[in-house]
Design an enzyme around this catalytic site. Structure first.
Site, PDB file in Angstrom:
ATOM      1  N   GLU A 119      -8.438  33.215 -19.107  1.00  0.00           N
ATOM      2  CA  GLU A 119      -7.878  32.514 -20.033  1.00  0.00           C
ATOM      3  C   GLU A 119      -8.351  30.879 -19.883  1.00  0.00           C
ATOM      4  O   GLU A 119      -7.744  30.076 -20.659  1.00  0.00           O
ATOM      5  CB  GLU A 119      -6.238  32.319 -19.839  1.00  0.00           C
ATOM      6  CG  GLU A 119      -5.745  32.298 -18.453  1.00  0.00           C
ATOM      7  CD  GLU A 119      -4.144  32.644 -18.459  1.00  0.00           C
ATOM      8  OE1 GLU A 119      -3.444  32.344 -19.200  1.00  0.00           O
ATOM      9  OE2 GLU A 119      -3.599  32.546 -17.033  1.00  0.00           O
ATOM     10  N   ASP A 171      -4.107  30.679 -24.142  1.00  0.00           N
ATOM     11  CA  ASP A 171      -4.567  29.671 -23.178  1.00  0.00           C
ATOM     12  C   ASP A 171      -6.088  29.516 -23.612  1.00  0.00           C
ATOM     13  O   ASP A 171      -6.534  28.568 -23.649  1.00  0.00           O
ATOM     14  CB  ASP A 171      -4.397  29.669 -21.584  1.00  0.00           C
ATOM     15  CG  ASP A 171      -2.957  29.452 -21.442  1.00  0.00           C
ATOM     16  OD1 ASP A 171      -2.785  28.478 -21.757  1.00  0.00           O
ATOM     17  OD2 ASP A 171      -2.158  29.928 -20.639  1.00  0.00           O
ATOM     18  N   CYS A 177      -3.924  40.287 -23.129  1.00  0.00           N
ATOM     19  CA  CYS A 177      -2.320  40.287 -23.206  1.00  0.00           C
ATOM     20  C   CYS A 177      -2.010  38.889 -24.068  1.00  0.00           C
ATOM     21  O   CYS A 177      -0.565  38.697 -23.903  1.00  0.00           O
ATOM     22  CB  CYS A 177      -1.774  40.594 -21.845  1.00  0.00           C
ATOM     23  SG  CYS A 177      -2.441  38.951 -20.758  1.00  0.00           S
TER      24      CYS A 177
HETATM   25  C1  PEP Z   1      -2.099  33.822 -22.354  1.00  0.00           C
HETATM   26  O1  PEP Z   1      -2.332  32.649 -21.925  1.00  0.00           O
HETATM   27  O2  PEP Z   1      -2.520  34.256 -23.483  1.00  0.00           O
HETATM   28  C2  PEP Z   1      -0.909  34.395 -21.838  1.00  0.00           C
HETATM   29  C3  PEP Z   1      -0.774  35.735 -21.905  1.00  0.00           C
HETATM   30  O3  PEP Z   1      -0.379  33.883 -20.744  1.00  0.00           O
HETATM   31  P1  PEP Z   1       0.941  33.000 -21.033  1.00  0.00           P
HETATM   32  O4  PEP Z   1       1.100  32.880 -22.734  1.00  0.00           O
HETATM   33  O5  PEP Z   1       2.137  33.315 -20.456  1.00  0.00           O
HETATM   34  O6  PEP Z   1       0.327  31.499 -20.860  1.00  0.00           O
HETATM   35 MG    MG Z   2      -1.597  31.924 -20.072  1.00  0.00          MG
END
Ligand code: PEP
Ligand code: MG
Length: 583
Positions: free
Chosen positions: A440, A464, A511
């Site tokens: 990320e 991110d 994700c």
């Molecule tokens: C992301 O950054 O895509 C992620 C799944 O983590 P979070 O949204 O919890 O930062």
């Molecule tokens: Mg993230």
């Protein structure tokens, strides 16, 4: 207040998707008429006693609500109510209000002035999450005032027919009574996406719009109201034409949901038999029901920050262990990927770590794995909980915010030390547990080949990755238009990460929210992702698209978009494909 039957359209924050139509149940009229009264020295004692009695009554009321939350939604949600109890015990309330009364004013007025001061200081906080906590303080203040003034709040238990609740604000105890109380949707004056109310609404799947500023002043009991939780719109007293349109839209959505439910037990497989996994992102164990209901094939991202919020101490190893054990056992035979804590950025929690100071750029600061490496004992506590639970389920570990191989090795070193400790204590864990890295940060995406060699899998966090690659703050609405998942730079990074993972013989998932948008599904499959992890309600929509395309055409589209100069043409190409239908 508007004339009855005047149509009003209000725009707010879409907190929970879906359409709800019904009659208004106005939960509260919270305008307290506060009068400043000077009191004599003799009256002071009586006034302080009256205030302390009100605190005791408020506490009793809150504990009863918490008990109800515990029984209905479980421990995690009950903990939301801890934040309210902590406010009630804060010296600002217990000490400063009493001091103010001693200076010669009545209890109501003393409380009101102290709350006003605290709320004003919260309004100056930059961080959205913390700023929103002022609503919790307002809520607690109102509860105390009600007891002081002997005013009873209208209750959701009075609802006798299907209704839409309209309120200035709703606390966790209100949202929890909704399921049993014929509530089809709700709207509130205040609140944002991170408010407790929004979190609970999503998990209960009740359409909701929050942050409407003054909706409670616009409506009367019995008004007809439409809650459009997809677009963040509320329509009060709609014209017959608008009402008919929304009823039709609602019918279409219900039919789509029924249609999609049929996919629940079918595999996410393309027409030419290419199999991918559609898993779920969850933030607390209560969402497991929804994951299974929607046909999720595992948990691709368990965000564990929830365990650290709304409390003044760190979670213990036993809490971690019990929590993960519960989730993994409920999810069997599927996998559970536990992401180690990602505190920092917009997920701040006051976890009381010494030396942790406020940062001017929290997204670029001591966040996630960086925090864990700085405080290895905190990290180890979580790892021990995860490892112990892995002996009794199917668990994988995933590190957030890995920016390069050095960080990955440092995290793995602590993991291996933790494993050694458990072995020497004779405690069991899965010796072959898979360990993956979230990709990320652009530096990790560009060096994914190196990282892939030392991990078991990669999972792309586009929320991110896009923010850091395009230099667009993911929570700043002023630059929201620049947040482009299909930016050529992002597509190239995705291709790089997926190819790097596959060349090292590792599977690659995604994700981030990009995985949950049906518009992108075909491209992502074409790029070669093995797993898409999305919010539970999105699972059937994504499965439907996977099942209606061939890997061959998905690959062709992915190749096309990688040479397209702009993403408008890409979207056009995708929309032109028939199988997108009305997903
Ligand atoms: C992301 O950054 O895509 C992620 C799944 O983590 P979070 O949204 O919890 O930062
Ligand atoms: Mg993230």
């Amino acid at each position: 207040m508007t004339e009855k039957n005047t149509t009003n359209i209000l725009h707010g924050v879409a907190a929970s998707s879906g359409i709800a139509i019904g009659r208004v149940f106005l939960l509260e009229d919270d305008e307290f008429c506060l009068i400043q009264r000077e009191i004599s020295k003799e009256e002071t004692k009586r006034e302080i006693t009256r205030f302390r009695d009100a605190l005791v009554k408020t506490r009793t009321e809150m504990l009863a609500s918490q008990e109800k939350i515990y029984k209905t939604l479980g421990k995690e949600y009950a903990r939301l109510a801890d934040a309210y109890l902590l406010i009630l015990e804060d010296p600002l309330i217990t000490r400063d209000v009493v001091k103010r009364i001693s200076e010669g004013v009545n209890a109501e007025y003393a409380l009101f002035r102290i709350l006003e001061k605290v709320i004003r200081s919260f309004e100056m906080i930059d961080d959205e999450y913390f700023r929103e906590r002022k609503h919790d303080i307002q809520d607690v203040g109102k509860k105390i005032l009600r007891h002081l003034m002997g005013k009873e709040r209208r209750s959701l238990t009075e609802i006798k027919e299907e209704s839409i609740v309209v309120a200035h604000n709703l606390g966790p105890s209100d949202t929890i009574s909704m399921r049993e109380n014929l509530v089809k949707g709700f709207v509130t004056d205040i609140g944002g996406r991170t408010s407790h109310t929004a979190i609970v609404a999503q998990s209960l799947e009740i359409p909701a719009v929050v942050g409407l500023r003054n909706v409670s002043a616009y409506v009367r009991d019995g008004d007809t109201i439409i809650v459009d939780g997809n677009q963040g719109l509320v329509i009060i007293n709609p014209t017959p034409e608008v009402l008919d349109n929304y009823k039709r839209e609602q019918e279409i959505q219900f039919a789509q949901v029924r249609e999609l439910e049929k996919l629940r037990d079918l595999p996410a497989q393309t027409t030419d038999s290419h199999r991918v996994i559609v898993a779920a992102n969850i933030e607390n164990p209560e969402e497991i029901k929804s994951v299974l209901k929607h046909g999720g094939e595992g948990i691709g991202l368990y965000r564990t920050e929830f365990l650290y919020f709304n409390r003044s101490s760190l979670p213990t190893e036993e809490e971690h262990y019990q929590n993960y054990l519960h989730v993994t056992q409920k999810m069997l035979p599927y996998n559970l990927i536990i992401r180690t804590m990602d505190i920092g950025g917009d997920k701040l929690a006051n976890i009381g770590l010494e030396g942790l100071t406020e940062e001017s750029n929290p997204f670029l600061g001591l966040r996630a794995i960086r925090l864990c490496l700085k405080y290895p004992s905190v990290f180890k506590t979580q790892l021990r909980g995860i490892l112990r639970a892995s002996a009794e389920g199917k668990i994988k570990i995933m590190y957030p915010m890995i920016s390069g191989i050095a960080e990955l090795r440092a995290a793995n070193k602590i993991l291996h030390e933790t494993m050694d400790e458990l072995r020497s204590e004779g405690k069991k864990f899965d010796e072959n547990i898979e360990v993956g890295a979230m990709i990320e940060v652009p530096s990790a995406a560009l060096t994914a080949d190196v990282i892939a060699k030392e991990t078991d899998f990669l999972s792309i966090g586009t929320n991110d990755l896009i923010q850091y690659t395009l230099a667009v703050d993911r929570v700043n609405e002023n630059v929201a238009g620049l947040y482009e998942p299909l930016h050529l730079s992002i597509l190239r990074l995705l291709r790089n990460v997926i190819n790097a993972g596959h060349s090292a013989g590792k599977w690659v998932g995604m994700c981030g929210e990009m995985a949950a948008d049906p518009t992108f599904t075909m491209i992502l499959i074409g790029l070669g992702l093995n797993e898409l992890s999305v919010s539970p309600v999105q699972i059937p929509k994504i499965k439907k698209i996977v099942r209606s395309i061939s890997l061959l055409e998905a690959k062709a589209l992915a190749e096309d978009v990688l040479v397209s100069p702009d993403n408008e043409s890409i979207i056009k190409k995708i929309k032109a494909k028939e199988f997108m239908g009305n997903a």
